[in-house]
Design a protein around this motif. Structure first.
Motif, PDB file in Angstrom:
ATOM      1  N   SER A 163      18.818  28.239  17.758  1.00  0.00           N
ATOM      2  CA  SER A 163      19.953  28.068  18.669  1.00  0.00           C
ATOM      3  C   SER A 163      21.024  29.121  18.424  1.00  0.00           C
ATOM      4  O   SER A 163      21.691  29.565  19.353  1.00  0.00           O
ATOM      5  CB  SER A 163      20.536  26.665  18.549  1.00  0.00           C
ATOM      6  OG  SER A 163      21.062  26.452  17.257  1.00  0.00           O
ATOM      7  N   ALA A 164      21.186  29.539  17.172  1.00  0.00           N
ATOM      8  CA  ALA A 164      22.186  30.561  16.873  1.00  0.00           C
ATOM      9  C   ALA A 164      21.793  31.898  17.503  1.00  0.00           C
ATOM     10  O   ALA A 164      22.638  32.614  18.037  1.00  0.00           O
ATOM     11  CB  ALA A 164      22.359  30.711  15.367  1.00  0.00           C
TER      12      ALA A 164
ATOM     13  N   THR B  10      18.516  31.770   9.726  1.00  0.00           N
ATOM     14  CA  THR B  10      18.941  31.876  11.113  1.00  0.00           C
ATOM     15  C   THR B  10      18.285  30.777  11.919  1.00  0.00           C
ATOM     16  O   THR B  10      17.077  30.619  11.884  1.00  0.00           O
ATOM     17  CB  THR B  10      18.544  33.246  11.698  1.00  0.00           C
ATOM     18  OG1 THR B  10      19.080  34.261  10.879  1.00  0.00           O
ATOM     19  CG2 THR B  10      19.044  33.380  13.116  1.00  0.00           C
ATOM     20  N   ARG B  11      19.074  30.013  12.627  1.00  0.00           N
ATOM     21  CA  ARG B  11      18.548  28.963  13.493  1.00  0.00           C
ATOM     22  C   ARG B  11      18.289  29.543  14.869  1.00  0.00           C
ATOM     23  O   ARG B  11      18.971  30.442  15.330  1.00  0.00           O
ATOM     24  CB  ARG B  11      19.547  27.809  13.607  1.00  0.00           C
ATOM     25  CG  ARG B  11      19.700  27.086  12.310  1.00  0.00           C
ATOM     26  CD  ARG B  11      20.548  25.852  12.401  1.00  0.00           C
ATOM     27  NE  ARG B  11      21.217  25.672  13.652  1.00  0.00           N
ATOM     28  CZ  ARG B  11      22.385  25.095  13.802  1.00  0.00           C
ATOM     29  NH1 ARG B  11      23.021  24.628  12.773  1.00  0.00           N
ATOM     30  NH2 ARG B  11      22.927  24.951  14.985  1.00  0.00           N
TER      31      ARG B  11
ATOM     32  N   VAL C 249      25.572  24.749  24.065  1.00  0.00           N
ATOM     33  CA  VAL C 249      25.980  25.170  22.733  1.00  0.00           C
ATOM     34  C   VAL C 249      27.401  24.681  22.477  1.00  0.00           C
ATOM     35  O   VAL C 249      28.310  24.979  23.263  1.00  0.00           O
ATOM     36  CB  VAL C 249      25.919  26.705  22.603  1.00  0.00           C
ATOM     37  CG1 VAL C 249      26.291  27.137  21.199  1.00  0.00           C
ATOM     38  CG2 VAL C 249      24.551  27.223  22.979  1.00  0.00           C
TER      39      VAL C 249
ATOM     40  N   THR D 180      22.362  31.614  21.189  1.00  0.00           N
ATOM     41  CA  THR D 180      23.800  31.612  21.422  1.00  0.00           C
ATOM     42  C   THR D 180      24.369  33.021  21.364  1.00  0.00           C
ATOM     43  O   THR D 180      25.134  33.429  22.238  1.00  0.00           O
ATOM     44  CB  THR D 180      24.513  30.729  20.378  1.00  0.00           C
ATOM     45  OG1 THR D 180      23.995  29.417  20.479  1.00  0.00           O
ATOM     46  CG2 THR D 180      26.005  30.726  20.588  1.00  0.00           C
ATOM     47  N   VAL D 181      23.992  33.757  20.341  1.00  0.00           N
ATOM     48  CA  VAL D 181      24.495  35.120  20.193  1.00  0.00           C
ATOM     49  C   VAL D 181      24.074  35.968  21.385  1.00  0.00           C
ATOM     50  O   VAL D 181      24.878  36.718  21.945  1.00  0.00           O
ATOM     51  CB  VAL D 181      24.001  35.733  18.863  1.00  0.00           C
ATOM     52  CG1 VAL D 181      24.287  37.214  18.801  1.00  0.00           C
ATOM     53  CG2 VAL D 181      24.652  35.021  17.691  1.00  0.00           C
TER      54      VAL D 181
ATOM     55  N   GLY E 263      32.311  26.802  15.486  1.00  0.00           N
ATOM     56  CA  GLY E 263      31.617  27.679  14.544  1.00  0.00           C
ATOM     57  C   GLY E 263      30.698  28.704  15.169  1.00  0.00           C
ATOM     58  O   GLY E 263      30.868  29.899  14.978  1.00  0.00           O
ATOM     59  N   GLU E 264      29.675  28.269  15.906  1.00  0.00           N
ATOM     60  CA  GLU E 264      28.717  29.195  16.501  1.00  0.00           C
ATOM     61  C   GLU E 264      29.311  29.928  17.704  1.00  0.00           C
ATOM     62  O   GLU E 264      28.841  30.987  18.075  1.00  0.00           O
ATOM     63  CB  GLU E 264      27.462  28.454  16.948  1.00  0.00           C
ATOM     64  CG  GLU E 264      26.620  27.932  15.799  1.00  0.00           C
ATOM     65  CD  GLU E 264      25.371  27.219  16.284  1.00  0.00           C
ATOM     66  OE1 GLU E 264      24.982  27.399  17.451  1.00  0.00           O
ATOM     67  OE2 GLU E 264      24.795  26.490  15.481  1.00  0.00           O
ATOM     68  N   MET E 265      30.285  29.331  18.334  1.00  0.00           N
ATOM     69  CA  MET E 265      30.909  29.892  19.542  1.00  0.00           C
ATOM     70  C   MET E 265      32.428  29.911  19.335  1.00  0.00           C
ATOM     71  O   MET E 265      33.133  29.064  19.868  1.00  0.00           O
ATOM     72  CB  MET E 265      30.563  29.036  20.754  1.00  0.00           C
ATOM     73  CG  MET E 265      29.097  28.917  21.060  1.00  0.00           C
ATOM     74  SD  MET E 265      28.475  30.306  21.970  1.00  0.00           S
ATOM     75  CE  MET E 265      29.329  30.118  23.496  1.00  0.00           C
TER      76      MET E 265
END
Length: 172
Positions: free
Chosen positions: A8-9, A5-6, A144, A12-13, A148-150
């Motif tokens: 930033s992730a 897990t990064r 962000v 972001t979540v 992918g992440e968003m």
């Protein structure tokens, strides 16, 4: 199974969860409401002559909006989740918007510079995640990328978020 897990992730979540959970709490058109003077003549001001007094919410909101404008964005084009039923949370200020990824790369450094000019002290700076402190408040500025992440933000866009909250006790 181990999942990496990064940082930033995780941020972001948390940001997306808050935005989605409270998305109905902004004004009708999704724009951030105009700043008001709060309640009373002294709302949003520090106590005169008292070093280290905690800033009022309206002062922090003004710093955030000024930084957004100085970075070349229109505060009215973003949204806030800290105003519910016309009442502002006294302990938090936030603003978020989706901009093109090319624009986002220039917005975050400009926002950080504007915050520093307003007296915010850098606490931690890591690429697209900036944190600042000022008189009893902590502020996170992040960018962000979409995709992918968003997944709800288009691939060629990025979400810019500024979130400030009042610290408890003598922090800040």
């Amino acid at each position: 199974m181990y999942v990496r897990t990064r940082w930033s992730a995780v941020v972001t979540v948390a940001a997306v969860a808050a935005a989605l959970a409270l998305a109905g709490c902004s004004t009708k058109d999704g724009a951030a409401p105009a700043s008001s003077s709060g309640s009373g003549a002294a709302a949003g001001k520090t106590a005169p002559g008292v070093a280290g007094s905690v800033l009022g919410r309206d002062v922090v909101d003004g710093d955030v909006r000024k930084a957004i404008v100085e970075a070349g964005l229109d505060p009215a084009k973003g949204m806030t989740t800290t105003t519910r039923n016309g009442r502002k949370r006294p302990d938090a200020v936030d603003w978020l918007a989706v901009v093109s990824t090319a624009e986002a790369g220039q917005v975050l450094p400009k926002t950080g510079a504007a915050l520093e000019r307003a007296g915010w002290k850098p606490d931690r700076v890591e690429g697209t995640l900036l944190t600042y402190r000022k008189a009893g408040w902590s502020l996170l500025a992040s960018c962000v990328p979409g995709g992918g992440e968003m997944p709800h933000v288009p691939e060629d866009s990025s979400m810019i978020q500024l979130y400030a909250h009042r610290l408890d006790g003598a922090e800040g």
